[in-house]
Design a protein around this motif. Structure first.
Motif, mmCIF file in Angstrom:
data_model
loop_
_atom_site.group_PDB
_atom_site.id
_atom_site.type_symbol
_atom_site.label_atom_id
_atom_site.label_comp_id
_atom_site.label_asym_id
_atom_site.label_seq_id
_atom_site.Cartn_x
_atom_site.Cartn_y
_atom_site.Cartn_z
ATOM 1 N N MET A 1 64.162 60.301 28.519
ATOM 2 C CA MET A 1 64.927 61.116 29.459
ATOM 3 C C MET A 1 64.004 61.743 30.507
ATOM 4 O O MET A 1 64.382 61.868 31.672
ATOM 5 C CB MET A 1 65.709 62.191 28.711
ATOM 6 N N ALA A 2 62.796 62.111 30.119
ATOM 7 C CA ALA A 2 61.845 62.676 31.076
ATOM 8 C C ALA A 2 61.358 61.608 32.051
ATOM 9 O O ALA A 2 61.221 61.863 33.249
ATOM 10 C CB ALA A 2 60.669 63.302 30.340
ATOM 11 N N ARG A 3 61.104 60.406 31.550
ATOM 12 C CA ARG A 3 60.591 59.337 32.411
ATOM 13 C C ARG A 3 61.629 58.848 33.419
ATOM 14 O O ARG A 3 61.293 58.529 34.553
ATOM 15 C CB ARG A 3 60.134 58.138 31.578
ATOM 16 N N LEU B 1 59.103 68.919 24.832
ATOM 17 C CA LEU B 1 59.941 68.665 23.657
ATOM 18 C C LEU B 1 59.489 67.402 22.928
ATOM 19 O O LEU B 1 59.477 67.359 21.692
ATOM 20 C CB LEU B 1 61.405 68.515 24.073
ATOM 21 N N ALA B 2 59.137 66.373 23.678
ATOM 22 C CA ALA B 2 58.661 65.138 23.053
ATOM 23 C C ALA B 2 57.395 65.408 22.248
ATOM 24 O O ALA B 2 57.247 64.919 21.119
ATOM 25 C CB ALA B 2 58.416 64.066 24.105
ATOM 26 N N ALA B 3 56.484 66.197 22.809
ATOM 27 C CA ALA B 3 55.254 66.538 22.088
ATOM 28 C C ALA B 3 55.558 67.363 20.842
ATOM 29 O O ALA B 3 54.961 67.142 19.778
ATOM 30 C CB ALA B 3 54.312 67.297 23.008
ATOM 31 N N LEU B 4 56.487 68.295 20.954
ATOM 32 C CA LEU B 4 56.874 69.106 19.797
ATOM 33 C C LEU B 4 57.466 68.235 18.696
ATOM 34 O O LEU B 4 57.125 68.388 17.515
ATOM 35 C CB LEU B 4 57.874 70.174 20.218
ATOM 36 N N LEU C 1 64.188 68.546 39.097
ATOM 37 C CA LEU C 1 64.035 67.443 38.145
ATOM 38 C C LEU C 1 62.621 67.385 37.573
ATOM 39 O O LEU C 1 62.433 67.048 36.398
ATOM 40 C CB LEU C 1 64.400 66.121 38.809
ATOM 41 N N ARG C 2 61.614 67.714 38.382
ATOM 42 C CA ARG C 2 60.240 67.762 37.864
ATOM 43 C C ARG C 2 60.087 68.857 36.818
ATOM 44 O O ARG C 2 59.414 68.667 35.797
ATOM 45 C CB ARG C 2 59.254 67.984 39.004
ATOM 46 N N ALA C 3 60.710 70.000 37.046
ATOM 47 C CA ALA C 3 60.640 71.100 36.084
ATOM 48 C C ALA C 3 61.334 70.718 34.777
ATOM 49 O O ALA C 3 60.825 71.001 33.683
ATOM 50 C CB ALA C 3 61.267 72.355 36.667
ATOM 51 N N ILE C 4 62.476 70.060 34.884
ATOM 52 C CA ILE C 4 63.192 69.620 33.690
ATOM 53 C C ILE C 4 62.401 68.558 32.946
ATOM 54 O O ILE C 4 62.330 68.559 31.711
ATOM 55 C CB ILE C 4 64.596 69.122 34.075
ATOM 56 N N ALA C 5 61.759 67.646 33.681
ATOM 57 C CA ALA C 5 60.936 66.616 33.049
ATOM 58 C C ALA C 5 59.760 67.248 32.307
ATOM 59 O O ALA C 5 59.403 66.795 31.213
ATOM 60 C CB ALA C 5 60.441 65.618 34.087
ATOM 61 N N PHE C 6 59.164 68.282 32.873
ATOM 62 C CA PHE C 6 58.052 68.969 32.218
ATOM 63 C C PHE C 6 58.484 69.548 30.873
ATOM 64 O O PHE C 6 57.784 69.420 29.864
ATOM 65 C CB PHE C 6 57.523 70.074 33.139
#
Length: 59
Positions: free
Chosen positions: A48-50, A21-24, A11-16
């Motif tokens: 979704m990341a948070r 994606l959010a920054a992009l 889940l940490r890897a997916i959040a990263f």
């Protein structure tokens, strides 16, 4: 659903990736005409990341 050995690490890897994606999407919102679309996608990716939402990983 996927079973993983360490769900928290996955889940940490997916959040990263989702933070990336959010920054992009924020960068695209600066340079493209479809500002509301990219801002909405950035917000969705950030939320979704948070929250750690991932329906594919069994905890």
């Amino acid at each position: 659903m996927f079973q993983v050995r360490d769900p928290q690490k996955a889940l940490r890897a997916i959040a990263f990736v989702r933070y990336g994606l959010a920054a992009l999407f924020l960068l695209l919102a600066l340079f493209r005409e479809e500002k509301l679309l990219f801002l909405g996608l950035a917000l969705l990716a950030f939320l979704m990341a948070r929250t750690g939402y991932c329906p594919l990983i069994r905890r």
